[in-house]
Design an enzyme around this catalytic site. Sequence first.
Site, PDB file in Angstrom:
ATOM      1  N   ASP A  54       0.821  -1.207   0.000  1.00 52.78           N
ATOM      2  CA  ASP A  54       0.000   0.000   0.000  1.00 52.78           C
ATOM      3  C   ASP A  54       0.855   1.257   0.000  1.00 52.78           C
ATOM      4  O   ASP A  54       2.054   1.222   0.281  1.00 52.78           O
ATOM      5  CB  ASP A  54      -0.867   0.017   1.260  1.00 52.78           C
ATOM      6  CG  ASP A  54      -2.168  -0.739   1.046  1.00 52.78           C
ATOM      7  OD1 ASP A  54      -2.430  -1.144  -0.086  1.00 52.78           O
ATOM      8  OD2 ASP A  54      -2.903  -0.907   2.034  1.00 52.78           O
ATOM      9  N   LYS A  77      -3.460   3.367  -2.303  1.00 56.89           N
ATOM     10  CA  LYS A  77      -4.564   4.322  -2.478  1.00 56.89           C
ATOM     11  C   LYS A  77      -4.149   5.602  -1.791  1.00 56.89           C
ATOM     12  O   LYS A  77      -3.653   5.591  -0.684  1.00 56.89           O
ATOM     13  CB  LYS A  77      -5.834   3.827  -1.799  1.00 56.89           C
ATOM     14  CG  LYS A  77      -6.407   2.569  -2.355  1.00 56.89           C
ATOM     15  CD  LYS A  77      -7.787   2.369  -1.749  1.00 56.89           C
ATOM     16  CE  LYS A  77      -8.293   0.976  -1.993  1.00 56.89           C
ATOM     17  NZ  LYS A  77      -7.520  -0.021  -1.256  1.00 56.89           N
ATOM     18  N   MET A 128      -7.115   9.844   9.480  1.00 54.21           N
ATOM     19  CA  MET A 128      -7.549  10.431   8.207  1.00 54.21           C
ATOM     20  C   MET A 128      -8.365  11.704   8.412  1.00 54.21           C
ATOM     21  O   MET A 128      -9.321  11.960   7.678  1.00 54.21           O
ATOM     22  CB  MET A 128      -8.386   9.413   7.405  1.00 54.21           C
ATOM     23  CG  MET A 128      -7.600   8.204   6.991  1.00 54.21           C
ATOM     24  SD  MET A 128      -8.621   6.885   6.329  1.00 54.21           S
ATOM     25  CE  MET A 128      -9.145   6.044   7.795  1.00 54.21           C
TER      26      MET A 128
HETATM   27  C1  LIG Z   1      -6.172   4.153   5.793  1.00 55.51           C
HETATM   28  S1  LIG Z   1      -5.661   4.529   7.428  1.00 55.51           S
HETATM   29  C2  LIG Z   1      -4.753   3.072   7.758  1.00 55.51           C
HETATM   30  C3  LIG Z   1      -4.521   2.861   9.218  1.00 55.51           C
HETATM   31  C4  LIG Z   1      -3.629   1.675   9.515  1.00 55.51           C
HETATM   32  N1  LIG Z   1      -4.267   0.434   9.131  1.00 55.51           N
HETATM   33  C5  LIG Z   1      -3.231   1.629  10.979  1.00 55.51           C
HETATM   34  O1  LIG Z   1      -3.576   0.676  11.681  1.00 55.51           O
HETATM   35  O2  LIG Z   1      -2.529   2.555  11.403  1.00 55.51           O
HETATM   36  C6  LIG Z   1      -4.395   5.715   7.147  1.00 55.51           C
HETATM   37  C7  LIG Z   1      -4.333   6.771   8.234  1.00 55.51           C
HETATM   38  O3  LIG Z   1      -3.569   6.307   9.338  1.00 55.51           O
HETATM   39  C8  LIG Z   1      -2.892   7.400   9.937  1.00 55.51           C
HETATM   40  N2  LIG Z   1      -1.439   7.167   9.880  1.00 55.51           N
HETATM   41  C9  LIG Z   1      -0.818   6.074   9.413  1.00 55.51           C
HETATM   42  N3  LIG Z   1       0.504   6.170   9.566  1.00 55.51           N
HETATM   43  C10 LIG Z   1       0.738   7.370  10.152  1.00 55.51           C
HETATM   44  C11 LIG Z   1       1.910   8.065  10.565  1.00 55.51           C
HETATM   45  N4  LIG Z   1       3.114   7.511  10.411  1.00 55.51           N
HETATM   46  N5  LIG Z   1       1.781   9.279  11.129  1.00 55.51           N
HETATM   47  C12 LIG Z   1       0.564   9.824  11.286  1.00 55.51           C
HETATM   48  N6  LIG Z   1      -0.579   9.226  10.926  1.00 55.51           N
HETATM   49  C13 LIG Z   1      -0.499   8.009  10.371  1.00 55.51           C
HETATM   50  C14 LIG Z   1      -3.282   8.640   9.147  1.00 55.51           C
HETATM   51  O4  LIG Z   1      -4.410   9.209   9.762  1.00 55.51           O
HETATM   52  C15 LIG Z   1      -3.642   8.037   7.810  1.00 55.51           C
HETATM   53  O5  LIG Z   1      -4.486   8.884   7.072  1.00 55.51           O
END
Ligand SMILES: C[S@@+](CC[C@H](N)C(=O)[O-])C[C@H]1O[C@@H](n2cnc3c(N)ncnc32)[C@H](O)[C@@H]1O
Length: 276
Positions: A59, A81, A194
């Site tokens: 991803d 995505k 998000m």
């Molecule tokens: C589609 S969701 C996926 C979440 C993922 N499955 C998880 O458990 O963290 C993606 C969102 O996770 C958050 N996110 C993921 N990695 C991040 C990071 N390193 N720093 C800040 N936010 C993060 C953000 O809000 C981003 O828009």
Amino acid sequence: MTACEETQMNAHVDLPAVMAACARRIGTVYLVGAGPGDPDLLTLRAARLLQQADVVVHDHLVGDGVMDLVGPQAERLYVGKQRDRHSMPQSDINRLLVQQARLGRQVVRLKGGDPFVFGRGGEELQVLAAAGVPFQVVPGITAACGVASCAGIPLTHRDHAQSCTFVTGHLKDSTCDLDWATLARPRQTVVIYMGLSGLDEICRQLVAHGLSPDWPAAVVSDGTLPSQQVVCATLATLAAEVGRAGLRSPCLTIVGEVVRLRQTLDWFCTDKALAD
Ligand SMILES: C[S@@+](CC[C@H](N)C(=O)[O-])C[C@H]1O[C@@H](n2cnc3c(N)ncnc32)[C@H](O)[C@@H]1O
């Protein structure tokens, strides 16, 4: 040499039957959480599977540091995505996973954070189950936990929070139908995935439903990585401060009194090598 190849070398075997059996051999799909970014935060099992996979379907949020651990033999298929830029529809990703497994390959489906937290991991497994493809799940550190730790914000410090709620702030059709009254209660921490594009509206709704405009809130961008940035403010000022700082996705929003603890608990050193 594989068992199939070994059998084929034996002159006494029924070759068409062996070929048919080989064609029926089906691979396993490993749904693997890549954690929030820092490759040091991967599980040992995830790292081992990345070394052994025939193909890695990955991803957008899986960073280079994690992809560097993929074995040289593996094919890499990017299906990421991004907001408003879907490079591959979910139905095509589902089909791809089934196809790859039916080729007899060991497939790692690699997702940011934990695959079952706002990650569509469950949907992909339902398709695999319906297609009779074997699968396993390897959990990852979800962004809320990894990012809060690296921002020095203890999500459930018991002096300040009895619960912690994870929600998605993704605005569908520019509206956000969250249960604002529940999220605006004190003595809890709310973590919003998000939520960057709707940040202004989220802060406004929380105040409209009872939280003080002075209530602490933070946005963390690129959490756990050397590029990590943290903006701490209040519900009244957060959106403007984040705009001024120019934070970019991925961003996580944390709302609650625990945010204040960062003043004394901020430990993160961008040059982790110096700290280790
Ligand atoms: C589609 S969701 C996926 C979440 C993922 N499955 C998880 O458990 O963290 C993606 C969102 O996770 C958050 N996110 C993921 N990695 C991040 C990071 N390193 N720093 C800040 N936010 C993060 C953000 O809000 C981003 O828009």
